[in-house]
Scaffold this active site. Structure first.
Site, PDB file in Angstrom:
ATOM      1  N   GLY A   1       0.804  -1.212   0.000  1.00 52.53           N
ATOM      2  CA  GLY A   1       0.000   0.000   0.000  1.00 52.53           C
ATOM      3  C   GLY A   1       0.836   1.261   0.000  1.00 52.53           C
ATOM      4  O   GLY A   1       0.521   2.239  -0.685  1.00 52.53           O
TER       5      GLY A   1
ATOM      6  N   THR B   1      -5.777   5.670   1.011  1.00 57.94           N
ATOM      7  CA  THR B   1      -5.758   5.392  -0.426  1.00 57.94           C
ATOM      8  C   THR B   1      -4.621   4.467  -0.809  1.00 57.94           C
ATOM      9  O   THR B   1      -4.662   3.836  -1.869  1.00 57.94           O
ATOM     10  CB  THR B   1      -5.649   6.702  -1.216  1.00 57.94           C
ATOM     11  OG1 THR B   1      -4.482   7.409  -0.781  1.00 57.94           O
ATOM     12  CG2 THR B   1      -6.869   7.563  -0.994  1.00 57.94           C
ATOM     13  N   CYS B   2      -3.573   4.405   0.034  1.00 54.12           N
ATOM     14  CA  CYS B   2      -2.451   3.545  -0.336  1.00 54.12           C
ATOM     15  C   CYS B   2      -2.851   2.079  -0.369  1.00 54.12           C
ATOM     16  O   CYS B   2      -2.239   1.274  -1.080  1.00 54.12           O
ATOM     17  CB  CYS B   2      -1.291   3.757   0.639  1.00 54.12           C
ATOM     18  SG  CYS B   2      -1.708   3.385   2.355  1.00 54.12           S
ATOM     19  N   VAL B   3      -3.884   1.695   0.412  1.00 47.31           N
ATOM     20  CA  VAL B   3      -4.347   0.301   0.414  1.00 47.31           C
ATOM     21  C   VAL B   3      -5.806   0.208  -0.004  1.00 47.31           C
ATOM     22  O   VAL B   3      -6.448  -0.821   0.210  1.00 47.31           O
ATOM     23  CB  VAL B   3      -4.155  -0.340   1.807  1.00 47.31           C
ATOM     24  CG1 VAL B   3      -2.695  -0.551   2.107  1.00 47.31           C
ATOM     25  CG2 VAL B   3      -4.811   0.496   2.900  1.00 47.31           C
TER      26      VAL B   3
END
Length: 1130
Positions: free
Chosen positions: A778, A1097-1099
């Site tokens: 992520g 948002t990274c994951v």
């Protein structure tokens, strides 16, 4: 004493009848049996045979010697008689008393003539015969004299052939006698005699110049001599000799003779023959059909071996032949003389009149059309000019498309067109027949190829409205219904050229689809695969229908380029039925994807090491001058010609290997050159399979990042001695917030293609304190999206610029802007500082290409929109694995509509203006670029053609202007930046993979599908965590049920906003949300209904409070989405 068991001491008697000495008394006696007797008899017979042969040989030697001695005595007697008669008839070597005396004396001379012994007698007779024939009473011209003069000519040629020393007096006399006699031969001189005549004269060294020139010119009064003259013209000649020949020859007879000659074997000889022919006959016979036939034949035979567009080498003919052509095997350059003669063939007036309506209706139409095709084949850099002149034809109006319509109607009426269009399964047999010597199909193919060339050019200058027939008075060359017929013809032809390449080339190797062994190995361990043996020594392209220089490879390129051009236009305007492009009926689609993957794996095994360009620095030779094409000295050019030999040989090997790979990977060739034959979703699945295969190969079978890192710890040190821990540390970086791009460039640029491997990111704050969290994938996504957001934000950076439609393209003036800023700071062109700054700028573009490639490689969607014309270039330039039949991006006027609508409208006005109004535009072949920083801008004027500032735009050349200005704005102006970006992209994702998609499909691959958000599909592929985890009852949490009710009720635009709020992109994966990486996830964030939803948002994680009502969930969700809250508030 000899002991025996019998008690007798006497040795028994031994009888040896074999004739062989027994060295071992205890050896077996079998050797003295019947076989030994047979061997002895054979030996005796052989001995007697040798004796007989020796006796017969001695008889032959004696007989030969007796004959030789007898002939010598006879010749000696005849010579004595001849000498006596010579001395008695005319003391002082004057004229003979009568023709009969002279003829008898010649016949006597021919009885014993030996070139080495009787050359002096021959010259004596020649001098007397010249004196005899000069008298009115003894003209010596009729009856037996022509044949007698031919015998005298052959004797002089033999004497010159065997000369072994320089004797100026004798050489002078022999050459004068030869000139005299050959002029008197009348019509008995044959073509073979002429060939031998000129073969001898061209090999003479150190002979008097004047009589040699006279001998070379003497037979040119007879047409048969011109066949032999080709021997002379196939060698380098000095200007004086060329001028002398031009004043003496009959150009028409020369063209007739050379048009039928095909025995000039070497490329070097044919090159000189072509240049000398153009010099001698080009001015007088440029419109002659025989001249065009001769030139077309020679030019076509040189198409694959000579670099006609290369800069000329400044050497005279003799020195150039000795120092360059003798040392270069292929890719021959031209010197100033050859370049001047051959480049003169590209003449507007002659080419425009080549395919006039009157010419094409006559018997010579195919000859002229074939010549036009040969010019296109040999001069690719001038191809657009040639096509334009052919398109314009002999008329003065530029809006007439009659020539294209004429050739379209002629093409449709041919049997070849009908056969190919009706069924693709008939094409193989048709092409196999056509590759043999010229047949009745040659005329059909010539007409079809001319039309395809003309229509290719027409598509480049025709806007969409004109193509669709919606531009008022203007109309397309062919109707949309006819375009459908043309597409069907091109589909069937193109499919066969690629899918049946092995049948057309005759190689027929065992392919991966037949054996399947290459693809099975990776499922049963990682054993080594045997690299197939490839013999490329005879892998040469086949010619089409006997047309010189026009190969099956040429037909592939022409068909592919035109078919893709029509497909790109159909992608914009959709004038053909949706399934018109598909050819799935020719494949077993159930096994198509495994077959393509197997072909890709086999292709890796036979990858040419010459294709590996990683060891070269593309920034070693940066251009800091405006135009240096005319600056190199002749010495540098000569050395460049010699150095380019290795490059040319490498290109030939690559071409041969490419043809081999086409035969072993037909599905792959279809995908990379004509991908529209296969459905888009199938191609996306193949792309992901290719990536997976590449990951397995690069990571030793460990695709999972953690397993790969674990395996790397047990690997031996690399080739440069780097331990495994250091190799892993190269893939880890500390990134400061708001400095993502600069930190990533500094720490990851040196990775190059190794950026494909998993990377680890640690974000740090302004105090260098690491943020909490473990990079399980992520954080990498967050890093990549942050770098892209920062680098492609035109308000923060200048690498990319926006079009009026808010699409991104490389900023066209960044390199020039930097140069001007550095010059203002006192840095001069060519200095280390200038080069270093420009190199770093281009490396940044390259790194941006790698970042985009990394997202494609990992399947990470990013919210960035590129200009369509820029996306077209992705698979056509920038790397060693380009689509083989494409020469790169083709700039056209329609792409200008996206880049610069104002310029587009202006060029359309110029194109459609009446001829008498074109000069009112007051244009020249120049372009003005506004470059430099905002406070120090300047206008940079460039020529679009040589001497462009002094070349006005007229009605006749306006199409060239439109073509040149389109090329500059779309391609030339930003070439360095674009090539650097594409080089980086190609290091991560092979352009041959991206070549499976058009520009809109590539945008979908980058940012996701533009179709409506499928809430049901998103719901099926969502993961839940915390309180929201699905229990054993399989029921969703009430808040989750409320969330999906809200999502189902939202309009598509607000659904996209929610998706972007969670995943940072408003579009879903093309193959569905099951392919979203990481998967869409929802986790609880407490029971406080006053809180807003937040995201990581990274994951792709939504942190959703446990709301109790649908109204409150909708309000809070949309408020959070529209406020931009996200990762920072989580």
């Amino acid at each position: 004493m000899y002991q025996t068991f019998s008690g007798q001491s006497r040795r028994p008697r031994q009888v040896n009848l074999s004739g062989r000495q027994i060295t071992n008394p205890f050896a077996s006696s079998a050797a003295g049996g019947p076989q030994s007797a047979i061997a002895s008899a054979q030996k005796d017979r052989l001995h007697r045979q040798q004796q007989r042969e020796r006796l017969q040989a001695s008889h032959r030697i004696q007989k030969t010697w007796r004959g030789h001695s007898s002939r010598r005595r006879t010749f000696r007697a005849w010579r004595q008689v001849w000498d006596d008669l010579e001395g008695r008839h005319a003391p002082g070597n004057g004229a003979y008393q009568s023709e009969e005396d002279s003829l008898r004396q010649l016949r006597r001379l021919m009885l014993f003539f030996q070139p080495r012994e009787d050359a002096e007698r021959l010259t004596e007779y020649g001098l007397r015969q010249v004196a005899t024939a000069s008298q009115a009473s003894t003209p010596c011209v009729d009856g037996a004299w022509p044949k007698s003069y031919l015998r005298l000519t052959k004797a002089c040629v033999a004497a010159l052939r065997t000369r072994n020393r320089n004797d100026e007096r004798q050489d002078w006399a022999l050459l004068n006698t030869l000139s005299f006699s050959v002029r008197k031969t009348g019509g008995v001189l044959s073509a073979d005699d002429a060939v031998r005549y000129y073969e001898v004269l061209t090999r003479l060294k150190d002979v008097p110049v004047e009589p040699l020139q006279a001998a070379l010119l003497a037979p040119l009064q007879y047409s048969e001599a011109y066949t032999g003259l080709a021997v002379l013209l196939a060698s380098p000649l000095d200007p004086a000799m060329l001028s002398l020949l031009r004043s003496s020859i009959d150009p028409s007879t020369l063209c007739d003779a050379l048009a039928s000659r095909s025995d000039i074997k070497t490329t070097r000889s044919r090159l000189w023959l072509l240049g000398n022919l153009i010099y001698l006959a080009g001015v007088a016979r440029s419109g002659s059909t025989t001249y065009i036939t001769a030139v077309a034949h020679l030019l076509g035979s040189l198409a694959d071996d000579v670099e006609f567009d290369s800069p000329p080498v400044d050497l005279d003919n003799i020195a150039f032949d000795r120092e360059v052509l003798a040392k270069v095997g292929s890719g021959l350059p031209l010197n100033s003389f050859l370049h001047g003669q051959i480049s003169g063939l590209i003449n507007q007036e002659s080419i425009r009149n080549l395919l006039s309506r009157d010419a094409t209706s006559g018997a010579n139409a195919q000859v002229l059309a074939g010549y036009a095709l040969t010019l296109l084949r040999c001069f690719p850099r001038r191809a657009d000019d040639i096509r334009m002149w052919l398109y314009l034809g002999p008329t003065r109006t530029t809006t007439d498309v009659g020539a294209t319509q004429y050739f379209w109607n002629a093409s449709r009426s041919t049997s070849v067109f009908s056969t190919v269009r009706q069924n693709s399964r008939h094409v193989v047999s048709l092409l196999q027949t056509s590759t043999k010597s010229a047949t009745h199909q040659t005329d059909d193919w010539t007409v079809i190829l001319v039309f395809l060339e003309l229509y290719t050019f027409l598509l480049k200058i025709m806007d969409d409205e004109e193509f669709m027939g919606q531009s008022g008075s203007r109309s397309s060359a062919i109707s949309l219904q006819n375009v459908g017929e043309l597409v069907t013809f091109l589909k069937n032809l193109g499919f066969t050229l690629y899918f049946n390449a092995s049948d057309l080339s005759g190689t027929g190797p065992a392919t991966a689809r037949d054996t399947g062994s290459l693809s099975l190995g990776r499922h049963f361990g990682h054993g080594t695969s045997q690299k197939p043996d490839i013999d490329l020594s005879e892998a040469k392209p086949l010619t089409l229908a006997g047309l010189p220089g026009l190969t099956i490879d040429y037909l592939k390129g022409l068909t592919t380029g035109l078919l893709r051009a029509i497909y790109e236009r159909d992608s914009r305007r959709h004038f053909l039925p949706k399934d018109h492009w598909l050819m799935t009926d020719r494949f077993d689609m159930t096994a198509f994807i495994p077959g393509v993957v197997a072909e890709e794996e086999s292709r890796h095994l036979i990858q040419d090491p010459d294709d590996d360009l990683d060891g070269e620095d593309p920034y070693d030779e940066l251009d800091f001058s405006d135009d240096d094409r005319t600056s190199p000295a002749f010495t540098a050019r000569r050395m460049h010609a010699l150095r380019s030999q290795a490059q040319r040989e490498r290109q030939l090997r690559q071409a041969s290997r490419r043809r081999y790979m086409e035969s072993v990977a037909p599905r792959l060739e279809i995908l990379q050159n004509m991908p529209f034959f296969i459905p888009f979703t199938t191609r996306v699945e193949i792309f992901r399979q290719f990536v997976h295969l590449d990951q397995e190969k690069r990571r030793n079978g460990y695709v999972d990042p953690d397993l790969w890192r674990q395996s790397m710890m047990f690997q031996p040190p690399s080739a440069n001695g780097m331990p495994p821990r250091d190799m892993l540390s190269r893939h880890h970086a500390k990134i400061r917030r708001k400095n993502e791009f600069s930190d990533a460039f500094e720490q990851f640029y040196e990775l190059g293609a190794d950026l494909k491997e998993p990377i680890q990111i640690t974000f740090v704050d302004e105090f260098d304190i690491p943020e909490a969290g473990i990079d399980g994938g992520g954080v990498t996504k967050e890093f990549l999206t942050s770098v892209i957001t920062q680098a492609f934000d035109t308000s923060q950076s200048s690498w990319f610029a926006e079009t009026e439609g808010h699409f991104l393209q490389p900023s066209a003036t960044t390199v020039e802007d930097m140069k001007i800023a550095l010059r203002a700071a006192g840095v001069k062109d060519g200095q280390v500082g200038m080069r270093a700054h420009v190199k770093e700028l281009l490396q940044q573009y390259e790194f941006l290409g790698r970042i985009i490639g990394k997202c494609l490689y990992e399947g990470i969607l990013v919210d960035v929109l590129f200009a369509g014309y820029f996306l077209k270039k992705w698979a056509l330039t920038g790397g060693p694995n380009n689509a083989p039949m494409e020469s790169g991006y083709r700039a056209n006027i329609n792409d200008l509509k996206e880049l610069d609508p104002v310029l587009y409208r202006g060029l359309l006005a110029l194109k459609n203006a009446p001829a008498e109004q074109v000069e009112d535009f007051a244009l020249t072949f120049t372009v003005d670029d506004l470059v430099g920083p905002e406070n120090a801008t300047e206008v940079l004027t460039r020529d679009l053609i040589p001497n462009g500032a002094n070349t006005p735009v007229t009605a006749e050349n306006r199409l060239i202007y439109i073509n040149r200005i389109s090329y500059w704005r779309l391609q030339g102006q930003s070439a360095q930046q674009t090539n650097a970006f594409l080089r980086g992209l190609a290091s991560i994702v092979q352009p041959s993979w991206l070549n499976m998609f058009n520009q809109s499909e590539l945008q979908t691959l980058i940012g996701g599908s533009t179709t409506q958000i499928d809430v049901a599909d998103l719901r099926r592929n969502t993961l839940y965590g915390g309180v929201y985890s699905i229990g054993d009852d399989g029921l969703e949490h009430p808040s989750i049920q409320l969330f999906w009710s809200v999502m189902a009720a939202l309009p598509d635009e607000e659904r996209r906003n929610v998706l972007k709020f969670v995943t940072s992109t408003p579009r879903g994966p093309l193959l569905g949300f099951g392919h979203l990486n990481p998967r869409f996830s929802i986790r609880d964030s407490g029971q406080d209904e006053g809180r807003f939803p937040t995201t990581s948002t990274c994951v792709n994680l939504l942190k959703l409070p446990m709301y109790s009502s649908e109204r409150r969930l909708r309000e809070k969700l949309l408020a959070a989405v529209n406020s931009g809250a996200g990762f920072d508030l989580s």
